[in-house]
Design a protein around this motif. Sequence first.
Motif, PDB file in Angstrom:
ATOM      1  N   PRO A   1     -20.013  57.948 -72.685  1.00  0.00           N
ATOM      2  CA  PRO A   1     -21.299  57.974 -71.977  1.00  0.00           C
ATOM      3  C   PRO A   1     -21.498  59.284 -71.223  1.00  0.00           C
ATOM      4  CG  PRO A   1     -19.722  56.650 -70.750  1.00  0.00           C
ATOM      5  CD  PRO A   1     -19.028  57.096 -72.007  1.00  0.00           C
ATOM      6  N   LEU A   2     -22.734  59.767 -71.239  1.00  0.00           N
ATOM      7  CA  LEU A   2     -23.086  60.970 -70.497  1.00  0.00           C
ATOM      8  C   LEU A   2     -22.957  60.686 -69.011  1.00  0.00           C
ATOM      9  CD1 LEU A   2     -24.211  63.858 -70.615  1.00  0.00           C
ATOM     10  CD2 LEU A   2     -26.513  62.862 -70.572  1.00  0.00           C
ATOM     11  N   ASP A   3     -22.453  61.654 -68.272  1.00  0.00           N
ATOM     12  CA  ASP A   3     -22.309  61.450 -66.830  1.00  0.00           C
ATOM     13  C   ASP A   3     -22.647  62.739 -66.082  1.00  0.00           C
ATOM     14  OD1 ASP A   3     -20.032  63.124 -66.997  1.00  0.00           O
ATOM     15  OD2 ASP A   3     -18.708  61.405 -67.261  1.00  0.00           O
ATOM     16  N   ASP A   4     -22.681  62.618 -64.767  1.00  0.00           N
ATOM     17  CA  ASP A   4     -23.066  63.741 -63.916  1.00  0.00           C
ATOM     18  C   ASP A   4     -22.139  64.944 -64.094  1.00  0.00           C
ATOM     19  OD1 ASP A   4     -24.898  61.905 -63.017  1.00  0.00           O
ATOM     20  OD2 ASP A   4     -24.275  61.971 -60.921  1.00  0.00           O
TER      21      ASP A   4
ATOM     22  N   PRO B   1     -23.513  67.910 -80.552  1.00  0.00           N
ATOM     23  CA  PRO B   1     -22.165  67.423 -80.249  1.00  0.00           C
ATOM     24  C   PRO B   1     -21.589  67.944 -78.922  1.00  0.00           C
ATOM     25  CG  PRO B   1     -22.062  69.167 -81.875  1.00  0.00           C
ATOM     26  CD  PRO B   1     -23.521  68.906 -81.620  1.00  0.00           C
ATOM     27  N   GLY B   2     -22.399  68.589 -78.102  1.00  0.00           N
ATOM     28  CA  GLY B   2     -21.894  69.201 -76.880  1.00  0.00           C
ATOM     29  C   GLY B   2     -21.536  68.244 -75.757  1.00  0.00           C
ATOM     30  N   PHE B   3     -21.997  67.014 -75.831  1.00  0.00           N
ATOM     31  CA  PHE B   3     -21.695  66.007 -74.814  1.00  0.00           C
ATOM     32  C   PHE B   3     -21.009  64.822 -75.476  1.00  0.00           C
ATOM     33  CE2 PHE B   3     -25.649  67.764 -72.738  1.00  0.00           C
ATOM     34  CZ  PHE B   3     -25.007  68.324 -71.641  1.00  0.00           C
ATOM     35  N   THR B   4     -20.327  64.012 -74.662  1.00  0.00           N
ATOM     36  CA  THR B   4     -19.727  62.782 -75.178  1.00  0.00           C
ATOM     37  C   THR B   4     -20.323  61.589 -74.445  1.00  0.00           C
ATOM     38  OG1 THR B   4     -17.887  62.958 -73.608  1.00  0.00           O
ATOM     39  CG2 THR B   4     -17.552  63.896 -75.798  1.00  0.00           C
TER      40      THR B   4
ATOM     41  N   VAL C   1     -40.607  63.847 -65.877  1.00  0.00           N
ATOM     42  CA  VAL C   1     -41.091  63.512 -67.209  1.00  0.00           C
ATOM     43  C   VAL C   1     -40.338  64.210 -68.326  1.00  0.00           C
ATOM     44  CG1 VAL C   1     -43.413  62.899 -66.428  1.00  0.00           C
ATOM     45  CG2 VAL C   1     -42.917  65.266 -67.107  1.00  0.00           C
ATOM     46  N   GLY C   2     -39.482  65.193 -67.992  1.00  0.00           N
ATOM     47  CA  GLY C   2     -38.795  65.876 -69.071  1.00  0.00           C
ATOM     48  C   GLY C   2     -37.711  66.808 -68.587  1.00  0.00           C
ATOM     49  N   HIS C   3     -37.016  67.356 -69.559  1.00  0.00           N
ATOM     50  CA  HIS C   3     -35.922  68.298 -69.312  1.00  0.00           C
ATOM     51  C   HIS C   3     -35.878  69.268 -70.487  1.00  0.00           C
ATOM     52  CE1 HIS C   3     -32.006  69.801 -68.034  1.00  0.00           C
ATOM     53  NE2 HIS C   3     -31.716  69.845 -69.322  1.00  0.00           N
ATOM     54  N   ALA C   4     -35.532  70.524 -70.188  1.00  0.00           N
ATOM     55  CA  ALA C   4     -35.352  71.524 -71.245  1.00  0.00           C
ATOM     56  C   ALA C   4     -34.459  72.637 -70.717  1.00  0.00           C
ATOM     57  CB  ALA C   4     -36.696  72.098 -71.692  1.00  0.00           C
ATOM     58  N   SER C   5     -33.875  73.389 -71.645  1.00  0.00           N
ATOM     59  CA  SER C   5     -33.062  74.532 -71.236  1.00  0.00           C
ATOM     60  C   SER C   5     -33.210  75.676 -72.226  1.00  0.00           C
ATOM     61  CB  SER C   5     -31.589  74.135 -71.118  1.00  0.00           C
ATOM     62  OG  SER C   5     -30.987  74.000 -72.389  1.00  0.00           O
TER      63      SER C   5
ATOM     64  N   THR D   1     -21.367  70.692 -65.622  1.00  0.00           N
ATOM     65  CA  THR D   1     -20.736  71.747 -66.408  1.00  0.00           C
ATOM     66  C   THR D   1     -21.772  72.460 -67.266  1.00  0.00           C
ATOM     67  OG1 THR D   1     -18.644  70.538 -66.439  1.00  0.00           O
ATOM     68  CG2 THR D   1     -18.959  72.209 -68.155  1.00  0.00           C
ATOM     69  N   TYR D   2     -22.647  71.705 -67.869  1.00  0.00           N
ATOM     70  CA  TYR D   2     -23.702  72.254 -68.733  1.00  0.00           C
ATOM     71  C   TYR D   2     -24.622  73.196 -67.956  1.00  0.00           C
ATOM     72  CZ  TYR D   2     -28.620  71.435 -70.269  1.00  0.00           C
ATOM     73  OH  TYR D   2     -29.950  71.526 -70.565  1.00  0.00           O
ATOM     74  N   VAL D   3     -25.106  72.782 -66.797  1.00  0.00           N
ATOM     75  CA  VAL D   3     -26.052  73.631 -66.064  1.00  0.00           C
ATOM     76  C   VAL D   3     -25.385  74.870 -65.472  1.00  0.00           C
ATOM     77  CG1 VAL D   3     -27.645  71.731 -65.595  1.00  0.00           C
ATOM     78  CG2 VAL D   3     -25.947  72.357 -63.881  1.00  0.00           C
ATOM     79  N   ALA D   4     -24.068  74.838 -65.342  1.00  0.00           N
ATOM     80  CA  ALA D   4     -23.344  75.990 -64.787  1.00  0.00           C
ATOM     81  C   ALA D   4     -22.980  77.032 -65.851  1.00  0.00           C
ATOM     82  CB  ALA D   4     -22.075  75.508 -64.084  1.00  0.00           C
TER      83      ALA D   4
END
Length: 173
Positions: A40-43, A35-38, A68-72, A48-51
């Motif tokens: 439509p997802l946008d830049d 539930p951390g994003f709403t 090909v992918g993303h992870a954190s 904010t997430y990556v910071a």
Amino acid sequence: MGGVVVELRAFALADAGVIVSWISGPAELLTWAGPGFTWPLDDSQLATYVAEPGRRTWTGVGPDGRLVGHASLRLAADGLSARLGRVLVAPDARGQGYGAALLTQVLTFAFAQLGLEHVELGVFAHNGNAVRLYERLGFRVDQVLPDVERVDGQSWSALQMSLAKADWSAGVG
């Protein structure tokens, strides 16, 4: 992993448009990120997430230079553990070993470079492909959280899973 190679590089906001294009709607966004994003997802949400303090984010790049992918990983205050999250494989790369290769790189970094002792994650129980991949990598279910979300009239349950460094080092990964 069948020889699939994925290079990890730090996520850059220039990657945001590609990542956003991999998510087709609100249910898929919730499956990916909770539930951390709403929608439509946008830049700006991604920025904010990556910071976030303590968060490491990566883009997985295939041998041909294609994303090909993303992870954190979100590092815990104790410096010994982290939460793996926001794992996403490009739709046209799914089922080809890229997810396993991406996560192998992330977990190797977590345990070898960061010196973590424990990595945990949450995944919706109905996301069978993800659950099976995590289990193949050595993660085990610690807790089932029933009915944590309601989507299109259906209840979604979540699994809390974890992997200890000792299990990864033992060759599980």
